[in-house]
Design a protein around this motif. Structure first.
Motif, PDB file in Angstrom:
ATOM      1  N   LEU A  51       0.880  -1.064  -0.128  1.00 18.58           N
ATOM      2  CA  LEU A  51       0.147   0.049  -0.107  1.00 18.58           C
ATOM      3  C   LEU A  51       0.764   1.224   0.071  1.00 18.58           C
ATOM      4  O   LEU A  51       1.758   1.335   0.766  1.00 18.58           O
ATOM      5  N   ARG A  52       0.401   2.328  -0.655  1.00 17.66           N
ATOM      6  CA  ARG A  52       1.156   3.588  -0.701  1.00 17.66           C
ATOM      7  C   ARG A  52       0.864   4.164   0.426  1.00 17.66           C
ATOM      8  O   ARG A  52      -0.201   4.300   0.798  1.00 17.66           O
ATOM      9  N   GLY A  53       2.184   4.734   0.963  1.00 18.31           N
ATOM     10  CA  GLY A  53       1.969   5.424   2.363  1.00 18.31           C
ATOM     11  C   GLY A  53       1.942   6.907   2.327  1.00 18.31           C
ATOM     12  O   GLY A  53       2.323   7.521   1.273  1.00 18.31           O
ATOM     13  N   ASP A  54       1.022   7.496   3.135  1.00 18.51           N
ATOM     14  CA  ASP A  54       1.098   8.902   2.997  1.00 18.51           C
ATOM     15  C   ASP A  54       2.374   9.644   3.038  1.00 18.51           C
ATOM     16  O   ASP A  54       2.364  10.692   2.549  1.00 18.51           O
ATOM     17  N   GLU A  55       3.162   9.220   3.831  1.00 16.24           N
ATOM     18  CA  GLU A  55       4.551   9.946   3.853  1.00 16.24           C
ATOM     19  C   GLU A  55       5.487   9.237   3.427  1.00 16.24           C
ATOM     20  O   GLU A  55       6.704   9.181   3.634  1.00 16.24           O
ATOM     21  N   GLU A  56       5.383   8.061   2.501  1.00 18.89           N
ATOM     22  CA  GLU A  56       6.392   7.465   1.985  1.00 18.89           C
ATOM     23  C   GLU A  56       7.159   8.302   0.910  1.00 18.89           C
ATOM     24  O   GLU A  56       6.707   8.957   0.045  1.00 18.89           O
ATOM     25  N   ASP A  57       8.389   8.135   1.235  1.00 17.77           N
ATOM     26  CA  ASP A  57       9.438   9.215   0.415  1.00 17.77           C
ATOM     27  C   ASP A  57      10.717   8.664  -0.141  1.00 17.77           C
ATOM     28  O   ASP A  57      11.567   9.068  -0.556  1.00 17.77           O
ATOM     29  N   GLY A  58      10.675   7.045   0.037  1.00 24.48           N
ATOM     30  CA  GLY A  58      11.823   6.556  -0.820  1.00 24.48           C
ATOM     31  C   GLY A  58      13.140   6.481  -0.004  1.00 24.48           C
ATOM     32  O   GLY A  58      14.096   6.499  -0.630  1.00 24.48           O
ATOM     33  N   SER A  59      13.199   7.153   1.064  1.00 25.02           N
ATOM     34  CA  SER A  59      14.446   6.988   1.910  1.00 25.02           C
ATOM     35  C   SER A  59      14.978   5.636   2.256  1.00 25.02           C
ATOM     36  O   SER A  59      14.129   4.834   2.164  1.00 25.02           O
ATOM     37  N   ALA A  60      16.205   5.816   2.504  1.00 21.15           N
ATOM     38  CA  ALA A  60      16.948   4.473   2.644  1.00 21.15           C
ATOM     39  C   ALA A  60      16.247   3.701   3.813  1.00 21.15           C
ATOM     40  O   ALA A  60      15.721   4.394   4.743  1.00 21.15           O
TER      41      ALA A  60
END
Length: 501
Positions: free
Chosen positions: A454-463
């Motif tokens: 599920l796509r997260g509201d705060e998903e940012d691709g960080s490590a």
């Protein structure tokens, strides 16, 4: 080729028409891996184990679906009204079915069903085809939704009680049949044999794992004393490792505690089970007694904790908070919207708390860490957590089977979404690279890296975070615990204030 409606279609339609249930608590459990769970030796598909519930063994004995197989075949799918009648004799239900399940999609399904049944190179049982179709309904939704046939549903429940026969490991079922280790459970054969978070089990006793091995309890389960030779792919190793593990009856003690030094206590929570909150309160009381009645500070270790029952995490948060929100869940249907808040009564009486998390901390463990941190009750040390912020609802189907369906997302008290983001620590720690055995074995492995997440509201691709082994994080947490609180400026005392007549 004749096109006739499969009588097993009757078993499919109720799933499409079923109304939502109240959310399960991290699974479970688990849930969670919802998540809760992630229960012992159940794949959180998630957080949480030796065999994934997503593809379970066939149910023993007759089931409603089998009885339908013996019934006369339904009329042709081309006749729209008769196809709806196959789902229900009630005119209102017919209308509902036509509204919610497009008849052209029913025709498409029936056409494929019959094409396979009549044209596949080997005979295929209707039951097997329907099982595959049901699993397919859930397969592409997200990594944590699954159909649990009876034995898998029973095994799923075992995770909340913490007793089963196996090797003691939380795993994620992969589409090709292999299993990825989320975390070995403390003091179990898996942990003692050196199995690590991030390992991928590719074969058992020399037999490569396939999707069929995910059915029932799976090959990692077995009688106590029996041996299993695991072929494991590990990051940094040129070829698979062969690790021998002897199965045991796993009775997981989810809470352990000890004194780090006079006045400072340490509590390790390995997963969230039915009795975890009671065990936490009991352990904390014992440590306070050893400290002479009150601790100066407490370290809570949630490293590689894959989650479990949401209610247990909520109760522990409540034990350490005087007030404030703990967690909320929000779904498409309002029945899945819940909010938990603290009641007065902090067992630590305001004394400092530090929580340790790492890349293996998921689901309910992230709920606890987020609740304490958002309320300013605890500082977080370690590395970014796994990021499983979804709620799974377990829906019993009446024949012993169940559906584990993702129905909502978790939000911390400040409104932050955990999903595909995780908890960011206040103090970031790195693995001790001076000892090879402590180097992270889980590079880049988070909820955000799972296919179909599920796509997260705060998903940012960080490590992704690191897996943190050893005692170094405990020492860092203790040092953080001892730091003096920043002084808060206060208003001058009344005697020093300007006098005004």
């Amino acid at each position: 080729m004749s096109r006739r409606t499969s009588p097993l279609l009757v078993a499919l339609l109720p799933l499409a028409l079923a109304s939502p249930f109240a959310p399960a608590q991290d699974a479970t459990p688990p849930a969670a891996e919802q998540e809760v769970p992630a229960p012992a030796e159940q794949a959180p598909q998630a957080p949480p184990q030796d065999a994934a519930p997503a593809q379970a063994a066939p149910v023993d004995g007759d089931t409603p679906a089998q009885e339908q197989e013996e019934a006369p075949a339904a009329p042709a799918a081309d006749e729209e009204q008769d196809a709806a009648v196959a789902a229900s004799d009630d005119p209102d239900a017919i209308e509902s079915a036509a509204t919610k399940v497009p008849l052209e999609e029913i025709r498409r399904y029936v056409g494929l069903f019959n094409a396979i049944r009549e044209g596949y190179v080997d005979p295929v049982e209707d039951r097997k085809l329907m099982d595959s179709a049901i699993r397919g309904l859930l397969f592409d939704l997200d990594p944590h939704s699954a159909y649990l046939e009876k034995r898998a549903a029973e095994a799923f429940d075992e995770g909340t009680t913490g007793a089963y026969d196996g090797i003691g490991v939380e795993v994620l079922q992969l589409p090709d049949g292999k299993v990825r280790v989320i975390a070995p459970i403390d003091d179990t054969p898996a942990a003692k044999a050196g199995i690590r978070s991030g390992d991928t089990i590719v074969a058992v006793d020399g037999k490569p794992l396939t999707p069929a091995d995910a059915e029932g309890h799976g090959p990692l389960r077995g009688p106590p004393g029996s041996k299993a030779v695991l072929s494991i792919v590990r990051e940094g190793e040129v070829k698979p490792l062969e690790i021998t593990v002897h199965r045991e009856t796993i009775r997981v003690a989810s809470v352990r505690g000890r004194m780090l030094e006079p006045g400072y206590g340490y509590v390790r929570i390995s997963q969230f089970q039915v009795e975890t909150a009671e065990d936490f309160a009991r352990t904390l009381g014992r440590l306070q007694g050893e400290a002479g009645g009150a601790l100066k500070g407490l370290v809570i270790d949630l490293r590689s904790n894959p989650g479990g029952l949401l209610t247990s995490a909520v109760r522990i948060a409540d034990d350490l908070l005087e007030k404030g929100g703990i967690v909320s869940t929000r779904g498409r249907n309002s029945v899945n919207d819940t909010e938990f808040s603290a009641t007065p009564g902090d067992l630590m009486q305001g004394r400092p708390v530090v929580v340790i998390v790492d890349a293996g901390s998921a689901s309910a463990s992230e709920v606890l860490a987020g609740a304490l941190n958002d309320n300013g009750r605890a500082r977080i040390v370690g590395s970014r957590s796994f990021g499983k912020g979804s709620v799974q609802t377990v829906m019993p189907l009446g024949n012993g089977d169940a559906v584990k369906l993702t129905t909502a997302r978790y939000y911390t008290p400040s409104g932050r979404s955990i999903q595909a983001r995780g908890i960011d620590p206040d103090v970031v720690l790195k693995p001790d690279t001076t000892e090879p055995k402590l180097v992270s074995t889980l590079p880049g492995y988070t909820e955000a890296s799972l296919p179909g997440h599920l796509r997260g509201d705060e998903e940012d691709g960080s490590a992704a975070g690191d897996v943190l082994d050893g005692d170094g994080p405990i020492e860092a947490a203790l040092a953080e615990l001892k730091k003096p609180k920043p002084e808060v400026a206060t208003a001058p005392a009344a005697a020093d204030a300007p006098k005004r007549d």
